[in-house]
Design a protein around this motif. Structure first.
Motif, PDB file in Angstrom:
ATOM      1  N   ASN A 143     -19.903  -2.049   4.577  1.00 19.87           N
ATOM      2  CA  ASN A 143     -19.141  -3.293   4.445  1.00 19.87           C
ATOM      3  C   ASN A 143     -20.007  -4.526   4.232  1.00 19.87           C
ATOM      4  O   ASN A 143     -19.527  -5.647   4.381  1.00 19.87           O
ATOM      5  N   GLN A 144     -21.278  -4.332   3.891  1.00 19.43           N
ATOM      6  CA  GLN A 144     -22.176  -5.471   3.785  1.00 19.43           C
ATOM      7  C   GLN A 144     -21.747  -6.436   2.674  1.00 19.43           C
ATOM      8  O   GLN A 144     -21.794  -7.643   2.827  1.00 19.43           O
ATOM      9  N   ARG A 145     -21.317  -5.905   1.543  1.00 17.98           N
ATOM     10  CA  ARG A 145     -20.969  -6.742   0.390  1.00 17.98           C
ATOM     11  C   ARG A 145     -19.465  -6.731   0.103  1.00 17.98           C
ATOM     12  O   ARG A 145     -19.050  -6.993  -1.015  1.00 17.98           O
ATOM     13  N   ILE A 146     -18.667  -6.443   1.090  1.00 18.35           N
ATOM     14  CA  ILE A 146     -17.213  -6.398   0.909  1.00 18.35           C
ATOM     15  C   ILE A 146     -16.604  -7.602   1.617  1.00 18.35           C
ATOM     16  O   ILE A 146     -16.805  -7.800   2.808  1.00 18.35           O
ATOM     17  N   GLY A 147     -15.867  -8.413   0.869  1.00 18.27           N
ATOM     18  CA  GLY A 147     -15.187  -9.572   1.433  1.00 18.27           C
ATOM     19  C   GLY A 147     -13.686  -9.367   1.438  1.00 18.27           C
ATOM     20  O   GLY A 147     -13.175  -8.281   1.149  1.00 18.27           O
ATOM     21  N   ALA A 148     -12.963 -10.428   1.746  1.00 19.34           N
ATOM     22  CA  ALA A 148     -11.499 -10.350   1.820  1.00 19.34           C
ATOM     23  C   ALA A 148     -10.923 -11.711   1.447  1.00 19.34           C
ATOM     24  O   ALA A 148     -11.532 -12.757   1.700  1.00 19.34           O
ATOM     25  N   GLU A 149      -9.756 -11.683   0.866  1.00 20.11           N
ATOM     26  CA  GLU A 149      -9.059 -12.906   0.475  1.00 20.11           C
ATOM     27  C   GLU A 149      -7.560 -12.653   0.554  1.00 20.11           C
ATOM     28  O   GLU A 149      -7.083 -11.580   0.149  1.00 20.11           O
ATOM     29  N   VAL A 150      -6.823 -13.622   1.083  1.00 18.70           N
ATOM     30  CA  VAL A 150      -5.378 -13.509   1.215  1.00 18.70           C
ATOM     31  C   VAL A 150      -4.714 -14.130  -0.013  1.00 18.70           C
ATOM     32  O   VAL A 150      -4.971 -15.289  -0.349  1.00 18.70           O
ATOM     33  N   LEU A 151      -3.892 -13.336  -0.693  1.00 21.92           N
ATOM     34  CA  LEU A 151      -3.161 -13.800  -1.871  1.00 21.92           C
ATOM     35  C   LEU A 151      -1.706 -13.374  -1.760  1.00 21.92           C
ATOM     36  O   LEU A 151      -1.396 -12.372  -1.105  1.00 21.92           O
ATOM     37  N   PRO A 152      -0.796 -14.131  -2.376  1.00 24.08           N
ATOM     38  CA  PRO A 152       0.579 -13.622  -2.488  1.00 24.08           C
ATOM     39  C   PRO A 152       0.587 -12.285  -3.220  1.00 24.08           C
ATOM     40  O   PRO A 152      -0.238 -12.039  -4.104  1.00 24.08           O
ATOM     41  N   LEU A 153       1.509 -11.422  -2.847  1.00 24.09           N
ATOM     42  CA  LEU A 153       1.524 -10.072  -3.396  1.00 24.09           C
ATOM     43  C   LEU A 153       1.625 -10.070  -4.911  1.00 24.09           C
ATOM     44  O   LEU A 153       0.964  -9.291  -5.595  1.00 24.09           O
ATOM     45  N   ILE A 154       2.454 -10.977  -5.471  1.00 23.05           N
ATOM     46  CA  ILE A 154       2.634 -10.978  -6.921  1.00 23.05           C
ATOM     47  C   ILE A 154       1.364 -11.431  -7.628  1.00 23.05           C
ATOM     48  O   ILE A 154       1.068 -10.996  -8.748  1.00 23.05           O
ATOM     49  N   GLU A 155       0.550 -12.299  -6.985  1.00 24.52           N
ATOM     50  CA  GLU A 155      -0.718 -12.696  -7.572  1.00 24.52           C
ATOM     51  C   GLU A 155      -1.767 -11.608  -7.382  1.00 24.52           C
ATOM     52  O   GLU A 155      -2.606 -11.393  -8.256  1.00 24.52           O
ATOM     53  N   ALA A 156      -1.731 -10.933  -6.243  1.00 20.67           N
ATOM     54  CA  ALA A 156      -2.687  -9.860  -6.011  1.00 20.67           C
ATOM     55  C   ALA A 156      -2.500  -8.718  -6.998  1.00 20.67           C
ATOM     56  O   ALA A 156      -3.431  -7.961  -7.279  1.00 20.67           O
ATOM     57  N   SER A 157      -1.304  -8.583  -7.543  1.00 18.20           N
ATOM     58  CA  SER A 157      -1.055  -7.521  -8.523  1.00 18.20           C
ATOM     59  C   SER A 157      -1.501  -7.919  -9.916  1.00 18.20           C
ATOM     60  O   SER A 157      -1.339  -7.151 -10.855  1.00 18.20           O
ATOM     61  N   GLY A 158      -2.078  -9.127 -10.060  1.00 22.99           N
ATOM     62  CA  GLY A 158      -2.555  -9.567 -11.362  1.00 22.99           C
ATOM     63  C   GLY A 158      -1.601 -10.498 -12.084  1.00 22.99           C
ATOM     64  O   GLY A 158      -1.869 -10.887 -13.218  1.00 22.99           O
ATOM     65  N   LEU A 159      -0.488 -10.898 -11.467  1.00 22.39           N
ATOM     66  CA  LEU A 159       0.501 -11.757 -12.114  1.00 22.39           C
ATOM     67  C   LEU A 159       0.443 -13.144 -11.482  1.00 22.39           C
ATOM     68  O   LEU A 159       1.106 -13.417 -10.498  1.00 22.39           O
ATOM     69  N   ASN A 160      -0.421 -14.012 -12.025  1.00 30.22           N
ATOM     70  CA  ASN A 160      -0.515 -15.385 -11.540  1.00 30.22           C
ATOM     71  C   ASN A 160       0.568 -16.206 -12.220  1.00 30.22           C
ATOM     72  O   ASN A 160       0.469 -16.555 -13.386  1.00 30.22           O
ATOM     73  N   VAL A 161       1.619 -16.503 -11.484  1.00 25.96           N
ATOM     74  CA  VAL A 161       2.803 -17.113 -12.091  1.00 25.96           C
ATOM     75  C   VAL A 161       2.931 -18.597 -11.750  1.00 25.96           C
ATOM     76  O   VAL A 161       3.937 -19.210 -12.091  1.00 25.96           O
ATOM     77  N   ARG A 162       1.938 -19.194 -11.111  1.00 24.53           N
ATOM     78  CA  ARG A 162       2.086 -20.599 -10.715  1.00 24.53           C
ATOM     79  C   ARG A 162       2.192 -21.512 -11.929  1.00 24.53           C
ATOM     80  O   ARG A 162       3.035 -22.413 -11.972  1.00 24.53           O
ATOM     81  N   ILE A 163       1.308 -21.309 -12.913  1.00 18.12           N
ATOM     82  CA  ILE A 163       1.359 -22.154 -14.114  1.00 18.12           C
ATOM     83  C   ILE A 163       2.671 -21.924 -14.849  1.00 18.12           C
ATOM     84  O   ILE A 163       3.315 -22.870 -15.314  1.00 18.12           O
ATOM     85  N   LEU A 164       3.079 -20.667 -14.943  1.00 14.75           N
ATOM     86  CA  LEU A 164       4.336 -20.355 -15.625  1.00 14.75           C
ATOM     87  C   LEU A 164       5.519 -21.023 -14.932  1.00 14.75           C
ATOM     88  O   LEU A 164       6.377 -21.631 -15.591  1.00 14.75           O
ATOM     89  N   LEU A 165       5.569 -20.951 -13.609  1.00  8.45           N
ATOM     90  CA  LEU A 165       6.674 -21.558 -12.874  1.00  8.45           C
ATOM     91  C   LEU A 165       6.646 -23.081 -12.983  1.00  8.45           C
ATOM     92  O   LEU A 165       7.692 -23.725 -13.035  1.00  8.45           O
TER      93      LEU A 165
END
Length: 270
Positions: free
Chosen positions: A22-44
């Motif tokens: 786990n030395q080079r493994i990080g973590a980040e909290v994202l909405p599920l729809i963004e974590a799936s690759g669908l960044n919809v903020r600009i679209l919305l």
């Protein structure tokens, strides 16, 4: 933000406790729809601006209709004034009429929105996230607030600008020239506002379609031609241990690479 910082702290702790894995493994909290690759903020955001412009155009339409109706009903309003109705009474009547009509339209809009979301859930039943779509309470409340407040503002403006009825109209049914000029000027202003909003709306829609077209043509960073991908789900009853999964993957890759026409094969696990 708090959850993101907490998860990052846990990731750092795991990295210090298990440096070999786990030395080079990080973590980040994202909405599920963004974590799936669908960044919809600009679209919305773009869709929200388009919706706002549509509301402005619709309000200009309503105000133009109210002005035309008030000019056509001047004889009726003159009768009310002769019977003792004050200017405040006439304004109150026009605003109440607008609120009643807009309330009925808001109910129809909510029904259409519910049917539309049900249709989207049915059309995208196999797509990610579509089956969970539902009416958002905050968006619904904002829409109902706009539907309630807008008629008051856009109905009050023509009513305030309306000249007092001329008693002459009771005798010969004619309209005062000054009132006609005032109504014409107000309608010209409203039409100008409507035209400007419509032009901005058309430009916004054009830019939105251009953005969608550009995004559909973005290079993915690899050559997708002659590449086949598929998902494999292993039953937990037979593949409960990591060793069994490894043996299956090794055998699968060996058999795939042995097929005629296959240059290479690989497996990834999210």
């Amino acid at each position: 933000k708090f959850e993101d910082a907490e998860v990052q702290s846990i990731a750092r702790q795991l990295g210090s406790e298990h440096p070999e894995s786990n030395q080079r493994i990080g973590a980040e909290v994202l909405p599920l729809i963004e974590a799936s690759g669908l960044n919809v903020r600009i679209l919305l955001t773009i869709l929200s601006l388009i919706g706002l412009l549509i509301v402005v155009v619709a309000c200009a339409n309503v105000a133009s209709v109210i002005v035309a109706q008030s000019m056509a009903r001047r004889h009726e309003l003159a009768v009310h004034a002769a019977l003792g109705a004050t200017r405040a009474d006439r304004i109150r009547r026009l605003v109440i009429e607008g609120v009643i009509v807009s309330s009925a339209a808001a109910v129809v809009g909510v029904l259409v929105a519910g049917w539309g979301i049900a249709g989207l859930r049915w059309l995208g039943s196999t797509a990610f996230g579509f089956s969970d779509m539902q009416l958002n309470g905050r968006v619904l409340a904002a829409g109902l607030l706009i539907a309630s407040v807008t008629p008051i503002g856009f109905g009050l403006l023509p009513a305030l600008r309306m000249a007092p009825p001329d008693p002459q109209e009771l005798r010969d049914g004619t309209r005062a020239a000054g009132a006609t000029r005032r109504g014409r000027r107000l309608r010209n202003v409203i039409v100008g506002l409507q035209t400007a909003a419509a032009m901005i709306l058309m430009v916004q829609i054009g830019l939105f379609l251009r953005t969608v077209w550009k995004l559909s043509d973005v290079a993915p960073g690899f050559q997708p031609a002659q590449v086949l991908t598929f998902h494999v789900a292993l039953p937990a009853s037979r593949y409960a241990q990591p060793q069994a999964i490894d043996r299956f993957i090794t055998d699968l890759l060996a058999r795939l690479r042995a097929l005629p026409g296959v240059d290479s094969a690989g497996v990834i696990d999210r």
